[in-house]
Design an enzyme around this catalytic site. Structure first.
Site, PDB file in Angstrom:
ATOM      1  N   GLU A  93      -5.956  -4.010  10.797  1.00  0.00           N
ATOM      2  CA  GLU A  93      -4.885  -3.186  10.802  1.00  0.00           C
ATOM      3  C   GLU A  93      -5.108  -2.226  12.004  1.00  0.00           C
ATOM      4  OE1 GLU A  93      -2.694  -2.231   6.963  1.00  0.00           O
ATOM      5  OE2 GLU A  93      -4.585  -0.911   7.324  1.00  0.00           O
ATOM      6  N   SER A 130       2.715  -1.583  10.641  1.00  0.00           N
ATOM      7  CA  SER A 130       4.374  -1.879  10.993  1.00  0.00           C
ATOM      8  C   SER A 130       4.790  -3.210  10.750  1.00  0.00           C
ATOM      9  CB  SER A 130       4.687  -1.481  12.624  1.00  0.00           C
ATOM     10  OG  SER A 130       4.280   0.224  12.420  1.00  0.00           O
ATOM     11  N   HIS A 147      -9.930   1.578   4.546  1.00  0.00           N
ATOM     12  CA  HIS A 147      -8.524   1.761   5.129  1.00  0.00           C
ATOM     13  C   HIS A 147      -8.658   2.901   6.224  1.00  0.00           C
ATOM     14  CE1 HIS A 147      -4.415   3.038   6.215  1.00  0.00           C
ATOM     15  NE2 HIS A 147      -4.056   1.752   5.691  1.00  0.00           N
ATOM     16  N   ASN A 193       0.853  -1.135  -0.012  1.00  0.00           N
ATOM     17  CA  ASN A 193       0.015  -0.059   0.020  1.00  0.00           C
ATOM     18  C   ASN A 193       0.895   1.313  -0.145  1.00  0.00           C
ATOM     19  OD1 ASN A 193      -1.964   1.955   0.442  1.00  0.00           O
ATOM     20  ND2 ASN A 193      -2.427   1.407   2.702  1.00  0.00           N
ATOM     21  N   TRP A 194       1.011   1.897  -1.443  1.00  0.00           N
ATOM     22  CA  TRP A 194       1.946   2.967  -1.076  1.00  0.00           C
ATOM     23  C   TRP A 194       1.451   4.194  -0.696  1.00  0.00           C
ATOM     24  CZ3 TRP A 194       4.310   2.289  -6.958  1.00  0.00           C
ATOM     25  CH2 TRP A 194       5.212   1.314  -6.864  1.00  0.00           C
ATOM     26  N   LYS A 195      -0.051   4.224  -0.371  1.00  0.00           N
ATOM     27  CA  LYS A 195      -0.467   5.563   0.134  1.00  0.00           C
ATOM     28  C   LYS A 195      -0.162   6.838  -0.777  1.00  0.00           C
ATOM     29  CE  LYS A 195      -0.364   3.361   4.605  1.00  0.00           C
ATOM     30  NZ  LYS A 195      -0.114   3.554   6.067  1.00  0.00           N
ATOM     31  N   GLY A 235       2.539  -0.868   4.450  1.00  0.00           N
ATOM     32  CA  GLY A 235       2.696   0.562   4.019  1.00  0.00           C
ATOM     33  C   GLY A 235       4.523   0.754   3.794  1.00  0.00           C
ATOM     34  N   GLY A 236       4.848   1.509   4.870  1.00  0.00           N
ATOM     35  CA  GLY A 236       6.122   1.838   4.581  1.00  0.00           C
ATOM     36  C   GLY A 236       7.389   1.097   4.057  1.00  0.00           C
ATOM     37  N   GLU A 239      -7.075   5.462   7.384  1.00  0.00           N
ATOM     38  CA  GLU A 239      -6.683   6.683   7.056  1.00  0.00           C
ATOM     39  C   GLU A 239      -8.036   7.272   6.277  1.00  0.00           C
ATOM     40  OE1 GLU A 239      -2.775   5.853   5.298  1.00  0.00           O
ATOM     41  OE2 GLU A 239      -2.390   5.491   7.145  1.00  0.00           O
ATOM     42  N   GLY A 279       2.131   2.731  10.895  1.00  0.00           N
ATOM     43  CA  GLY A 279       3.190   3.700  10.842  1.00  0.00           C
ATOM     44  C   GLY A 279       3.875   3.934  11.943  1.00  0.00           C
TER      45      GLY A 279
HETATM   46  P1  PGA Z   1       2.486   0.566   7.797  1.00  0.00           P
HETATM   47  O1  PGA Z   1       1.129   0.700   6.997  1.00  0.00           O
HETATM   48  O2  PGA Z   1       3.097  -0.612   7.104  1.00  0.00           O
HETATM   49  O3  PGA Z   1       3.324   1.770   7.305  1.00  0.00           O
HETATM   50  O4  PGA Z   1       2.396   0.641   9.196  1.00  0.00           O
HETATM   51  C1  PGA Z   1       0.167  -0.246   6.900  1.00  0.00           C
HETATM   52  C2  PGA Z   1      -1.116   0.139   6.127  1.00  0.00           C
HETATM   53  O5  PGA Z   1      -1.667   1.142   6.708  1.00  0.00           O
HETATM   54  O6  PGA Z   1      -1.506  -0.155   5.066  1.00  0.00           O
END
Ligand code: PGA
Length: 246
Positions: free
Chosen positions: A165, A205, A93, A8-10, A226-227, A95, A171
């Site tokens: 999640e 994470s 998601h 997930n590149w956001k 994500g990250g 966010e 994050g």
């Molecule tokens: P993260 O994000 O791996 O940076 O914690 C995961 C996500 O929100 O899909």
């Protein structure tokens, strides 16, 4: 059932950066028996989809609207995603829920639209740190799961991917203990008829150092990353660690 790892590149990666990532990433051999998908931002999705053709790597949207087309400025429709080459779409998601007003009802409409258009929804649920501290984590994720899948029936529910999640883990570098996550994900699996054999991903994470511990758990069938998906070498190492962990 193959495990599934989704990048997930956001709101990261210009088209130019995405191409540089793919130059590197697609040159690395990946292990067999694991499914991988990349969810780029919409500005790069068609280009990335074009580059992924024939690679065995799937394409995912990070969100979409539930209508097929029309006067919805700024939105992306299910046919736009399928035309770009998407087979998955991330929905609900945290966010989107936290910053952009996504509701359980909206997630449900999107899940229905995704299935009606042949897209596999990756439905995200998760509790906040405050809800966890108050002992409400399970009730929260079960309520979100039931609301997102409301009215789908056994057959519809059996076609989704779920993602657990916890918000406090996204994050932050504070990943959820693997046993804890497995127990919550078992409860998600049991909460709706039809989820018994679907893939449930852990997200929050996830890194090369912790992914194998999740992959060994019976109710964890992959990761939403994500990250750690933004660097091609780190993401490749993470995918390899998933298969080594099992
Ligand atoms: P993260 O994000 O791996 O940076 O914690 C995961 C996500 O929100 O899909």
């Amino acid at each position: 059932m193959n495990r599934l790892v989704v990048a997930n590149w956001k709101m990261n990666m210009t088209g130019t950066q995405a191409f540089a990532f793919l130059d590197d990433f697609l040159a690395q051999p990946l292990p067999d028996g694991i499914d991988v998908a990349i969810a780029p931002p919409f500005t790069a999705i068609a280009q990335v989809g074009y580059r992924l053709r024939g690679s065995g790597i799937a394409l995912a949207g990070q969100d979409m609207y539930w209508e097929q087309s029309g006067a919805f400025t700024g939105e992306i429709s299910p046919p736009m995603l399928t035309d770009a080459g998407c087979t998955y779409v991330i929905l609900g998601h945290s966010e989107r829920r936290q910053y952009f007003g996504e509701t359980d009802e909206g997630v449900n409409r999107k899940v229905r639209a995704a299935l009606a258009n042949g897209l596999t929804p990756i439905v995200c649920v998760g509790e906040t740190g405050a809800e966890r501290d108050a002992g409400e984590a399970l009730a929260r994720v079960i309520a979100q799961t039931r609301a997102a899948l409301d009215g789908l029936g056994r057959d519809g529910a059996s076609k989704v991917v779920m993602a657990y999640e916890p918000l406090w883990a996204i994050g932050t570098g504070k990943n959820c203990d693997a046993d804890d996550a497995d127990a919550t994900m078992g409860a998600i699996r049991a909460s709706v008829d039809g989820l018994q054999n679907v893939r449930i991903l852990y997200g929050g994470s996830v890194k090369v150092e912790n992914v194998a511990a999740y992959a060994r758990k019976p109710n964890i069938n992959g990761g939403l990353v994500g990250g750690a998906s933004l660097d091609p070498a780190a993401f490749t190492a993470l995918i390899r660690a998933v298969t080594q962990g099992t």
